[in-house]
Write an enzyme that holds these catalytic residues in place. Structure first.
Site, PDB file in Angstrom:
ATOM      1  N   HIS A  86       0.001  -4.822 -11.165  1.00 16.52           N
ATOM      2  CA  HIS A  86       0.851  -3.462 -10.721  1.00 16.52           C
ATOM      3  C   HIS A  86       2.106  -4.329 -10.244  1.00 16.52           C
ATOM      4  CE1 HIS A  86       2.083  -0.357  -8.137  1.00 16.52           C
ATOM      5  NE2 HIS A  86       1.086   0.500  -9.079  1.00 16.52           N
ATOM      6  N   ASP A 138      -6.408  -7.604  -4.952  1.00 16.26           N
ATOM      7  CA  ASP A 138      -5.999  -6.096  -5.109  1.00 16.26           C
ATOM      8  C   ASP A 138      -7.170  -5.265  -5.635  1.00 16.26           C
ATOM      9  OD1 ASP A 138      -4.899  -3.535  -5.450  1.00 16.26           O
ATOM     10  OD2 ASP A 138      -3.429  -4.309  -6.840  1.00 16.26           O
ATOM     11  N   GLN A 158      -8.028  -0.258  -7.258  1.00 14.53           N
ATOM     12  CA  GLN A 158      -8.937   0.716  -8.464  1.00 14.53           C
ATOM     13  C   GLN A 158     -10.333   0.218  -8.441  1.00 14.53           C
ATOM     14  OE1 GLN A 158      -7.363   3.080  -9.790  1.00 14.53           O
ATOM     15  NE2 GLN A 158      -5.146   2.521  -9.415  1.00 14.53           N
ATOM     16  N   LYS A 212      -6.570   6.475  -2.742  1.00 10.04           N
ATOM     17  CA  LYS A 212      -7.398   6.337  -3.956  1.00 10.04           C
ATOM     18  C   LYS A 212      -8.876   6.524  -4.029  1.00 10.04           C
ATOM     19  CE  LYS A 212      -3.804   3.333  -5.869  1.00 10.04           C
ATOM     20  NZ  LYS A 212      -3.014   4.343  -6.740  1.00 10.04           N
ATOM     21  N   CYS A 237       3.633   1.324 -13.342  1.00  9.74           N
ATOM     22  CA  CYS A 237       4.095   0.344 -12.658  1.00  9.74           C
ATOM     23  C   CYS A 237       3.404  -1.010 -13.243  1.00  9.74           C
ATOM     24  CB  CYS A 237       3.691   0.480 -11.047  1.00  9.74           C
ATOM     25  SG  CYS A 237       4.552   1.984 -10.425  1.00  9.74           S
TER      26      CYS A 237
END
Length: 403
Positions: free
Chosen positions: A122, A199, A202, A225, A363
């Site tokens: 991202h 990261d 997700q 999220k 993104c």
């Protein structure tokens, strides 16, 4: 086995029509919907407990501080951090990465050092490293991906060297759904003497995640999220790593003593929490984590994986559908294009049938450039989505392609 009807009853936003059809919300990779308990917790804080934290001696300040710190303790257990002080509250994933890039980068990077990211990152895990590498004269390397959307691990092994200082990698791609082997990536980076940032934006709400098992040095994610409020995120860091790097911003609880001649900084986690945080949102993050814990990550993953596989197989069977990214291990995200229909038109036609999907480059513009496309349509699933919604989505895609 989860009770999908009982779950959906907890999400008031799902019970509405959009353009004359029951809402089908498949934009969960962008942000998830919120259960009533999170909405209630946010309202309760502002109605009854609103106060600043840590420094007050009155009852409301105590309530606010207790609610804030209870969320920190729960989050530490949620990701299996060794101690709650290793959990730093941020505004979100992006701020967490910027914090590490600026704090670690300014203190640890030297001319000629190397930082490794991947081609599926991202923008939030590209630009902060570009900025600090440019400032410090460091080199940014990029692990390429296969046409299927998997990291080329042999190339990663070749890129690692004694010059590597940081490897910053996404756990689950927000565009392709690829699940990266973060434990193996971390092992390889540590053997080269580098630190690792994961990261987990997700993945943390969908897959089992244990920071001590991965052994990463830093990990970031956002509340919104995973059924929590916007404006809140988490930076996890090992105590030794957090103590070794300087504060990112000044003011508020990050100080111990301030004099015009010199300022000394607070201990972690407060060293990295300058200013007044989003207190109510942090307090309301706790019931979101409790919601996930009550269902259990294995049950959530099993349900979402069922939806994902049904969507993938269904799209493959529709003439005119191009899947973008078909990794062997993926989680809850499907990217696709339709022949003879622009991706934005696809999104609008699905919206006309009440189906919310994301369209665009997500993104990840460098990744789109690698595939030679402008963007994709992305359907992403959460635990409140149903098999019937997936079937309606597939029927709708088929109608668009057969126009």
């Amino acid at each position: 086995m989860i009770d999908i009807n009982a779950i959906r009853e907890q999400f008031p936003v799902l019970h509405q029509e959009v353009n004359g059809h029951p809402l089908v919300y498949f934009d969960n990779a962008a942000t998830s919907q919120k259960p009533q308990r999170v909405i209630d917790a946010l309202l309760h804080y502002y109605r009854f407990d609103n106060s600043n934290i840590h420094r007050g001696v009155h009852t409301l300040a105590d309530r606010a501080t207790e609610g804030f710190e209870d969320t920190r303790k729960l989050l530490a257990r949620f990701i299996n951090a060794a101690e709650s002080e290793e959990v730093i509250f941020t505004k979100g994933t992006t701020e967490g990465i910027n914090l590490v890039a600026q704090s670690f980068g300014r203190s640890m990077l030297r001319q000629g050092d190397e930082v490794i990211i991947s081609a599926m990152e991202h923008h939030s895990n590209i630009v902060p490293w570009q900025m600090i590498c440019q400032e410090k004269g460091a080199v940014l390397k990029v692990i390429p991906v296969s046409p299927e959307g998997e990291l080329l691990m042999d190339e990663y092994a070749r890129q690692l060297s004694p010059k590597t200082r940081m490897v910053s990698i996404v756990h689950v791609s927000n565009t392709l759904g690829t699940v990266n082997p973060v434990k193996k990536i971390t092992e390889m980076a540590h053997e080269a003497g580098a630190k690792v940032l994961i990261d987990a934006a997700q993945s943390v709400g969908h897959l089992p995640l244990d920071v001590q098992e991965i052994d990463c040095d830093f990990l970031v994610f956002s509340a919104h999220k995973i059924y929590g409020p916007t404006g809140v995120g988490v930076l996890y860091g090992k105590r030794a790593e957090l103590e070794a790097i300087p504060p990112y911003q000044g003011g508020g609880s990050m100080i111990r003593d301030v004099h015009f001649e010199k300022t000394t900084y607070n201990d972690i986690p407060y060293k990295f929490e300058a200013g007044t945080p989003t207190i109510g949102e942090v307090v309301a993050f706790k019931p979101a984590i409790e919601f996930i814990n009550e269902l259990g990550k294995p049950a959530i993953h099993a349900h979402e994986d069922q939806l994902f596989r049904r969507a993938m197989e269904g799209l493959k069977a529709i003439p005119g559908v191009q899947l973008v990214g078909t990794p062997a291990e993926a989680s809850g995200i499907v990217s696709f294009l339709l022949e003879n229909t622009h991706l934005f038109d696809t999104g609008m036609l699905l919206d006309a049938r009440g189906i919310a999907v994301r369209t665009g480059h997500h993104c990840t513009q460098p990744l789109m450039e690698l595939y030679g496309i402008e963007g994709t349509c992305r359907a992403s699933f959460a635990v409140y989505n149903t098999v019937e919604e997936v079937d309606y989505f597939l029927e709708s895609v088929e109608k668009i392609t057969s126009r």
